[in-house]
Design an enzyme around this catalytic site. Sequence first.
Site, short mmCIF file in Angstrom:
data_model
loop_
_atom_site.label_atom_id
_atom_site.label_comp_id
_atom_site.label_asym_id
_atom_site.label_seq_id
_atom_site.Cartn_x
_atom_site.Cartn_y
_atom_site.Cartn_z
CB THR A 6 -0.72 -0.10 1.38
OG1 THR A 6 -1.69 -1.11 1.27
CG2 THR A 6 -1.90 0.95 1.24
CE LYS A 19 -5.29 -2.23 1.81
NZ LYS A 19 -3.84 -2.66 1.85
#
Length: 231
Positions: free
Chosen positions: A99, A174
Site C-alpha cells: 500500500t 484499497k
Amino acid sequence: MNESAHVGVVGLGTMGGAMARHLIDAGYQVTGCDVEPDRVATFAAMGGAPAASPAEVAAAADAVILSLPSVQAFEEVTAGPAGLLEAARPGLVVIETSTLPLGVKQRAHQRLAERGVALLDCPVSGTGAQIRTKDIAIYASGDPAALERARPVLAAFSRAQFDLGGFGNGSKLKFVANLLVAIHNASAAEALLVAERAGLDLQATLEALTAGAGTSRMLEIRGPLMINGEY
C-alpha cells in the site's frame, strides 16, 4: 502461469513471508530476499531459495511479488543498486502488493514498461492473521494479459482476486477499503469500552455482538486482541 513457474518474493515479512509459504505449499519454486537475515532463514527453512538481492530474484523468476513497507524500500527494490531494473527482462511480471502512494507506483510502472516488464498494482485487503489462512482479497489492476498470467499465483495465497481494470484502480479501491477498516476498528474499540464501563463481561459481549447485526470483520478479528490487550 502454472505450478511449474518460478515465483520470486521480495520482502519476507508478515505478509510476504506468508505469501511465500503458500506458494511453496502450492508447489511453486520460490526465490526470495529480505534485508532481515532472520526472515531469510525462516524462508529457507520452509523450502524457499534465498537470493542476495532483488536483481537476483528477478533473474530467476517468471513473476516477482513485492511486499514492501515504504516508498524508500520500493524505490530501492525497483530502481536502486541490484534492484529489479538491473536484471529485469521482457516478459517478466511484477506483482506489487504493498500500500503506497499511487504516483510512486505509476512512475515505476512507466520505468519497468520501458524494459518490457509488466507491473501490476495488486494491493492486499486483509490482516497478517488473515493471510496465514489465505483469507485475503487482492485488488488487482493493470495489463489484462499480465494479470491473466498472474492469476494462478495470486490464487495460491488469497481467497478472492478482483480485476479492477486499468493500472492504479487497485490502489484506489484499497484506500477506500482502508477508510472502512479504520472506521470499523475505531467503532469496535469504542463499543467494547462502552460495554466494559457498563459492567458487561467482555467475552460474552464479543460473542453476542459477532453473532448479531452489529458485527464487522474488524470486530471479529481485532475484538479478541482488544479484550486481551494483545496489541
